[in-house]
Design an enzyme around this catalytic site. Structure first.
Site, PDB file in Angstrom:
ATOM      1  N   PHE A 433      -2.217   0.040   0.887  1.00 53.38           N
ATOM      2  CA  PHE A 433      -1.927  -1.268   1.508  1.00 53.38           C
ATOM      3  C   PHE A 433      -0.488  -1.742   1.256  1.00 53.38           C
ATOM      4  CE2 PHE A 433      -4.563  -3.980  -1.809  1.00 53.38           C
ATOM      5  CZ  PHE A 433      -3.702  -3.622  -2.813  1.00 53.38           C
ATOM      6  N   GLU A 434      -0.126  -2.803   1.980  1.00 50.78           N
ATOM      7  CA  GLU A 434       1.257  -3.342   1.977  1.00 50.78           C
ATOM      8  C   GLU A 434       2.280  -2.243   2.298  1.00 50.78           C
ATOM      9  OE1 GLU A 434       2.308  -6.255  -0.971  1.00 50.78           O
ATOM     10  OE2 GLU A 434       0.229  -6.921  -1.127  1.00 50.78           O
ATOM     11  N   GLY A 435       1.924  -1.386   3.251  1.00 51.65           N
ATOM     12  CA  GLY A 435       2.801  -0.284   3.643  1.00 51.65           C
ATOM     13  C   GLY A 435       2.361   0.990   2.965  1.00 51.65           C
TER      14      GLY A 435
END
Ligand SMILES: Cc1cc2nc3c(=O)[nH]c(=O)nc-3n(C[C@H](O)[C@H](O)[C@H](O)COP(=O)(O)OP(=O)(O)OC[C@H]3O[C@@H](n4cnc5c(N)ncnc54)[C@H](O)[C@@H]3O)c2cc1C
Length: 613
Positions: A433-435
C-alpha cells in the site's frame, strides 16, 4: 553540470502506446510535480552526487528534540497502560479507552499547528512517534498514520485554504478520525480507471458524488474522508478533484468492513456514495487538481511508513538478539553460529540504515515544508518497507518454531510471548500500500531519468516534426559531449570534514558508483530509446542501485553526526562505525550484483514467458 532550462520540453512520446497505457501515463504526467528534482537522490542518479546535501548530516535541534521526547514519554505511558497489541490483533478492535487516551495526549494532531488545536510537532518528531508505534502495534500505527499522513490533515496543511483549516483541523486534532479514499475495485495502481464521479449540482454550490471506494483505511470509523473523484470537463476529460466528505452526509454508506492477513484491527472498508451533496467549499486544492493533491500528499505522507518500519525492525532486532544469546543448540548460543550471526549483523546494520534514512527525509521536510522530497520519500518507502519484510522474515527464522507460534499460545505454555508471528503478518502489507514496490520503482525511474528526458526525449519523439527533432539532437549532442567524459573523473566530497575518518573511503566508493550508474543509465537510454520505458526489470536494477547509494550515504552521514555528538560512549561509537562499514561493504556487493543483473536483464524473455504461461 545541470541541463539548462532552455532545453527541450522533454515530453514522453505516447503515440505508440495502447490506449490504457497512454491514459495512465498521460494522467500521471499531468499531475507530476514539474519542478526539477534538485535533491541528493537525483544528483546520485545523475552521477554528480551533491554530498553537501547529506553532509554534515542534519541534526535535530535540542528544543525540537525535547518537545519530541516529552510527547514520546506521554505516548509510551498511554501505550503501556491502555494498549494490548496482541488482544487488539486477536479481537480485531481498538478499544475506545485507548482511542480516548490517545486523543487526550494529542496523538491525532501531532503535526497540526497549535493554532488549530494540534501539538505542532515537527516531521522528525512525528516520525519518532511512528517508530515507537511501529514496534508495538501495526493496526494502531496504521490508524494514526492513515489519519495524519494521508487523511484530512496532510492535504489540508499543504493545499487547504484558511477557512478549511479552521473548519476541519481542530476536529482532527481532537480525535475525530479521518481517511483517504483513492482506490476502487478497478483502480489500484492506475488512477486513470477511476469511476467515482462528481458533477456540479444545479445550485452551483455543491457537487453530487457517486461511486464506490475500496480498502479505505479508517473508513469504517472516520467522520471525515478525503475522496478522489472524476470531474471531467471537455478540455480535461481525465480531471479529478479531491473533496472532504463528512461521513454522516445522506448517501454515504459503509457497505463492508474488510479483514486482512495482518493489521487485523484495521477499520478498513468499502464506502459507497449515492448522490452525496458535497459543498464546493470542501474541495481541496481547486477543481481538477485532485490527482496532484493525492500524489503530493502521498509524497510526504509515505514518510510515516519507513518510520514505522524502522520501529518494527528495532523490535525484531531486540527479539532476535535476546533469543540468539539465550538459546543454545549444538554446544553454544545460536547467535555464535555464523549463519545466525550473519542474519543478526545484516539486521542490525539494516535497522540503523533505516533509522538514518527516516531521519534524513524527515529533516528535509522540517527544513522546508514545501521541499521537493518526492524521490527521497519514495526511496525511503521502497527500501525500508522491503528491508523490514526481510528483517521480519529473518526474525521468524531465528526464533525457529517459536517464531511461527502465536504470542497467546507461547504465553499459555509459559514462554515469553514475543509476537513475531503478528509482526510478520503486519509487515507484509507495507510493500503493497501507499505505492507498491513496483510502482515506486517506476516512479523513481521516471524521476531519475528526468534530466535526460529534458535533454533527449524530443530527439526520439515520433510525434514531433523532423526539424524540431534535428534541433533537439544537436542540443543533446553538445550537452553529452561534455557531460559524459566528466563521468569518468572522480569528484571531491563536499562536507567530507564532517565525516568520521573511518567512513570516508566508503563515501568515496559511493561517489564512484554514482558516476558508473549515470554512465550506465545513459548508455541504456542511448541503446533502447523510448522502449527503455518498457524495460522495467532493467530500470528496476538501476533504481535499486540508486537506492543503495542513497541509503548508504544517509547512513554514513548519520553515523558521522552521531559519533561527533556527546550522547554516545566511545564503545557505542565504535560499534556504530563498525555497523556502518559492514552495511556499506555489503551494499557495494549488492550494487555489483545489480550492475551484472542490469547487463543481463531479459525483460523481453520474461514478458514472452508470462504471455506463454
Ligand atoms: C490493508 C490495505 C489498506 C489500504 N488502505 C488504503 C487507503 O486508505 N486508501 C486507498 O485509497 N487505498 C488503500 N489501499 C489500496 C492500496 O493502496 C492498493 O492495494 C495498492 O495501490 C495496489 O493496488 P491493487 O491492490 O489494486 O493492485 P494492482 O494495481 O492491481 O497491482 C497488482 C500488482 O501489479 C503490480 N503493477 C500494477 N501496475 C503495474 C505496472 N504499471 N507496472 C508493473 N507492475 C504493476 C502491482 O505493483 C502489484 O504487484 C489499501 C490496501 C490494503 C490492502
Amino acid at each position: 553540470m545541470k541541463p539548462e532550462s532552455s532545453h527541450t520540453q522533454g515530453t514522453i512520446d505516447t503515440s505508440r502506446m495502447s490506449a490504457g497505457q497512454r491514459a495512465a501515463l498521460e494522467m500521471t504526467e499531468a499531475a507530476r510535480d514539474e519542478r526539477r528534482n534538485s535533491g541528493f537522490a537525483a544528483s546520485l542518479f545523475f552521477g554528480e552526487p551533491d554530498f553537501g546535501k547529506v553532509l554534515p548530516f542534519p541534526k535535530q535541534k535540542v528544543e525540537d528534540r525535547d518537545q519530541g521526547d516529552a510527547f514520546l514519554r506521554r505516548l509510551r505511558a498511554v501505550l503501556d497502560e491502555h494498549a494490548d497489541p496482541d488482544a487488539i490483533d486477536r479481537e480485531g478492535e481498538i478499544p475506545d479507552h485507548l482511542m480516548d487516551a490517545l486523543a487526550r495526549i494529542g496523538a491525532f494532531g501531532i503535526k497540526i499547528p497549535i493554532k488549530y488545536g494540534g501539538l505542532g510537532l515537527s516531521q522528525t518528531n512525528y516520525s519518532r512517534a511512528a517508530m515507537l508505534l511501529g514496534g508495538r502495534c501495526g493496526s494502531l500505527t496504521a490508524l494514526i498514520s492513515a489519519h495524519q499522513s494521508i487523511g484530512v490533515p496532510q492535504p489540508l496543511l499543504t493545499f487547504g485554504n484558511e477557512a478549511q483549516k479552521e473548519m476541519f483541523l481542530p476536529r482532527c486534532a481532537r480525535g475525530e478520525v479521518s481517511a483517504f479514499a483513492l482506490t476502487e475495485s478497478d483502480v489500484g495502481s492506475d488512477p486513470a480507471r477511476m469511476t467515482t464521479r462528481a458533477e456540479l449540482a444545479p445550485d452551483g454550490e455543491h457537487y453530487i458524488l457517486n461511486g464506490e471506494k475500496l480498502w479505505c483505511t479508517n473508513g469504517t470509523r472516520a467522520s471525515l474522508i478525503v475522496v478522489m473523484a472524476r470531474t471531467p470537463t471537455k478540455e480535461k476529460p481525465h480531471a479529478t478533484t479531491a473533496f472532504v466528505v463528512e461521513n454522516d452526509r445522506p448517501g454515504v454508506e459503509v457497505i463492508h468492513r474488510c479483514r486482512f492477513m495482518g493489521l487485523r484491527a484495521l477499520y478498513n472498508g468499502v464506502i459507497h456514495f449515492t448522490n452525496v451533496m458535497v459543498p464546493k467549499s470542501h474541495i481541496i486544492g481547486g477543481e481538477g487538481r485532485g490527482l496532484k493533491v493525492a500524489l503530493t500528499t502521498l509524497n510526504t505522507g509515505r514518510i510515516a511508513l519507513p518510520a514505522a518500519c524502522t520501529g518494527l525492525a528495532k523490535r525484531c532486532l531486540e527479539i532476535s538478539n535476546r533469543w540468539a544469546t539465550s538459546r543454545e543448540q549444538w554446544g553454544k548460543p545460536i547467535g555464535k553460529h555464523a549463519a545466525i550471526a550473519d542474519k543478526l549483523a545484516r539486521m542490525a546494520s539494516g535497522t540503523l540504515a533505516m533509522e538514518a534514512v527516516t531521519h534524513y527525509v524527515s529533516a528535509l521536510v522540517d527544513a522546508d515544508k514545501n521541499a521537493d522530497v518526492r524521490l527521497e520519500a519514495a526511496i525511503a518507502k521502497l527500501w525500508c518497507t522491503e528491508r523490514a519484510w526481510d528483517i521480519a522474515n529473518d526474525t521468524m527464522q531465528i526464533r525457529g518454531g517459536r517464531g511461527y507460534e502465536t504470542a497467546e499460545s507461547l504465553e499459555a505454555r509459559n514462554e515469553p510471548p514475543d509476537p513475531v508471528e503478528r509482526l510478520f503478518r503486519d509487515a507484509r502489507i507495507n510493500t503493497i500500500f501507499e505505492g507498491s514496490s513496483e510502482i515506486m520503482r517506476l516512479f523513481i525511474a521516471r524521476e531519475a531519468i528526468d534530466p535526460h528526458l529534458r535533454i533527449g526525449a524530443d530527439v526520439v519523439n515520433a510525434s514531433l516534426p523532423v526539424a524540431d527533432r534535428a534541433r533537439a539532437a544537436v542540443r543533446a549532442a553538445r550537452f553529452y559531449a561534455v557531460w559524459l567524459p566528466v563521468k569518468y573523473v572522480p569528484r571531491g566530497i563536499e562536507g567530507a570534514t564532517s565525516m568520521h575518518p573511518a567512513l570516508l573511503p566508503d563515501m568515496r566508493a559511493v561517489e564512484a558508483l554514482s558516476r558508473k550508474l549515470a554512465r550506465r543509465l545513459f548508455y541504456a537510454m542511448a541503446m533502447h530509446g523510448p522502449s527503455l520505458e518498457r524495460k522495467q526489470v532493467l530500470l528496476g536494477r538501476f533504481v535499486d542501485i540508486g537506492c543503495e547509494l542513497f541509503v548508504t550515504s544517509c547512513l554514513l552521514g548519520y553515523v558521522s553526526m552521531r559519533s561527533a555528538g556527546s550522547d554516545l560512549s566511545a564503545p557505542d561509537v565504535e560499534q556504530m562505525v563498525h555497523l556502518a562499514r559492514y552495511h556499506a561493504r555489503h551494499s557495494r556487493e549488492k550494487v555489483r550484483r545489480l550492475f551484472h543483473e542490469a547487463a543481463t536483464a531479459d525483460d523481453d524473455d520474461a514478458v514472452a514467458i508470462a504471455a506463454e504461461i
